[in-house]
Design an enzyme around this catalytic site. Structure first.
Site, PDB file in Angstrom:
ATOM      1  CG  ASP A 278      -9.264 -33.866 -41.472  1.00 27.17           C
ATOM      2  OD1 ASP A 278      -8.850 -33.216 -40.499  1.00 27.17           O
ATOM      3  OD2 ASP A 278      -9.651 -33.349 -42.534  1.00 27.17           O
TER       4      ASP A 278
ATOM      5  CG  ASP B 215      -6.877 -30.764 -37.872  1.00 24.93           C
ATOM      6  OD1 ASP B 215      -6.007 -30.350 -38.649  1.00 24.93           O
ATOM      7  OD2 ASP B 215      -8.092 -30.662 -38.081  1.00 24.93           O
ATOM      8  CD  GLU B 216      -5.269 -32.096 -42.928  1.00 23.14           C
ATOM      9  OE1 GLU B 216      -5.443 -32.883 -43.867  1.00 23.14           O
ATOM     10  OE2 GLU B 216      -5.626 -30.914 -42.947  1.00 23.14           O
TER      11      GLU B 216
END
Length: 405
Positions: free
Chosen positions: A19, A112-113
């Site tokens: 993350d 984003d993860e």
DNA sequence: TCTGGGGTCCTAGGACCC
DNA sequence: TCTGGGGTCCTAGGACCC
């Protein structure tokens, strides 16, 4: 629990959840060392919300999703940066590429993860915790942003572990420490437990994950519904067996290529609107945006839904299923207007309208019963001509006449 | 000058069919 | 003069996630 693959030794904690730390804010400031220790907010235009806040801004209580007006009140000195979505997706793709150098088993949950199943990489790269540090180092070197990694036997525990690792760290939760790790957490930490569900659980006297774990499943199901009740009980014991699935990202269970999806667009007016002509023009803009994306993706859909948010923020959706799937702007627009008019709004003040097409399927699967020369055919041709022109000359080049001026 | 935009999944009721 | 059962499709709304 240990995961086995033929010819490989079992790996106790094969799942990584990676993350990015304050992703949008980190990207927006990575070339601005002068902003490193200054509160920074990304997003937050007129009537907008905070997309991302860096850690100095969070000290003031600023959080993503917060109305920007409130954020500015909390932290008047923050530097506000408009989001550059193109740059975000470039960085996101590069980061996902780093993950795929480690393993093909990468499931992107958002920009984003991602989850990584690294059981096939330990011989080559070392134990999961070592892989986690390698990934962090590479992303830091290549993208100049930091990330945090949770390492565990299951995806749900890995996700909670990465949160604990923030910012810029790694947390490994071995199988024998799962309940020790999980049970003290607030129920609100569990994936799928938001404000409402947390309140319901509190009313039952359930405050920690351990409380949920020690509640009979039947009680949870009666209070929260079958699916959520069952799911939370599994999460509370860390027994959720969902696998990393590189295909699609699903919220619950393992989706596995389910085709039932949707595409939509919505927009908040800069000022509330009560003029039918303005609303219709907006519906056409949004429809055109959606159907263009659908044609690029090669999908068509049968159900058209519109969203209307009133000035007082109450929001309704209405939908209509067509006899046949379409990706034609005029057909979707006609349906959207039909739904809108059926609402019979008399100069109600609207804050937002949206258009969404659901029940998507690959265009090849649409069986056309239209006769050649029928009107629809002409509209479809017009769409494709617009798509071509847009590709060559850009977005502003071609648009329906009613959107000019 | 409170409260974005893109999605996903679940539930529940009614229609309809066998 | 008492009420079946599934199963599927459609619609509306709600909750949640990033």
């Amino acid at each position: 629990m240990t995961a086995r693959v033929q010819g490989q030794e079992p790996v106790a904690t094969p799942i990584l959840h990676v993350d990015m730390d304050a992703f949008y804010a980190s990207v927006a400031t990575r070339d601005r060392p002068d902003l490193a220790d200054v509160p920074v907010i990304v997003g937050g235009g007129h009537r907008g919300v905070v997309l991302s806040a860096n850690y100095p801004a969070r000290v003031y209580g600023v959080r993503s999703g917060m109305p920007s007006t409130r954020a500015r009140r909390l932290c008047p000195d923050a530097v506000v940066i408009a989001p550059d979505h193109d740059e975000f997706s470039v960085v996101s793709s590069a980061v996902m590429e780093v993950f795929r150098r480690v393993t093909p088993l990468v499931e992107a949950l958002s920009m984003d993860e991602a989850f990584l199943d690294v059981r096939g990489a330990v011989r080559r790269l070392g134990p999961p915790a070592v892989i986690a540090e390698q990934v962090r180092a590479v992303i830091h070197d290549e993208q100049r942003i930091t990330c945090s990694v949770g390492v565990a036997a299951t995806v749900s525990v890995a996700k909670l572990a990465s949160k604990r690792a923030k910012p810029d760290g790694v947390v490994v939760v071995p199988p024998e420490r799962v309940t020790t790790f999980l049970h003290p957490l607030d129920v609100g930490e569990l994936y799928g437990v938001g404000e409402k569900t947390r309140a319901s659980l509190h009313r039952l006297g359930l405050v920690t994950v351990g409380d949920v774990a020690h509640t009979p499943v039947g009680t949870l199901r009666r209070a929260l519904g079958d699916a959520l009740g069952t799911h939370l009980h599994e999460l509370a014991w860390g027994t959720d067996r969902r696998e990393v699935s590189p295909g699609r990202s699903g919220v619950f269970g393992n989706g596995g290529g389910d085709p039932e999806r949707s595409m939509g667009a919505q927009e908040t007016f800069s000022r509330d609107v009560d003029d039918r002509e303005v609303v219709l023009r907006e519906l056409l803009r949004l429809t055109s945006r959606v159907t263009t994306r659908m044609r690029v993706a090669g999908v068509a859909g049968r159900t058209v839904a519109i969203t209307v948010r009133f000035a007082d923020f109450t929001t309704i959706t209405r939908s209509r299923t067509l006899s046949e799937a379409t990706d034609v702007t005029q057909e979707v627009y006609r349906a959207a207007v039909g739904i809108y008019d059926a609402l019979g709004l008399q100069r109600a003040r609207l804050r937002l309208v949206g258009v969404r097409v659901e029940n998507l399927l690959p265009r090849e699967q649409v069986h056309h019963q239209h006769l050649l020369g029928e009107r629809e055919h002409g509209w479809s041709e017009a769409d494709r001509a617009m798509d071509r022109a847009t590709r060559r000359f850009g977005d502003a080049a071609v648009r329906p006449a009613s959107l000019l001026g």
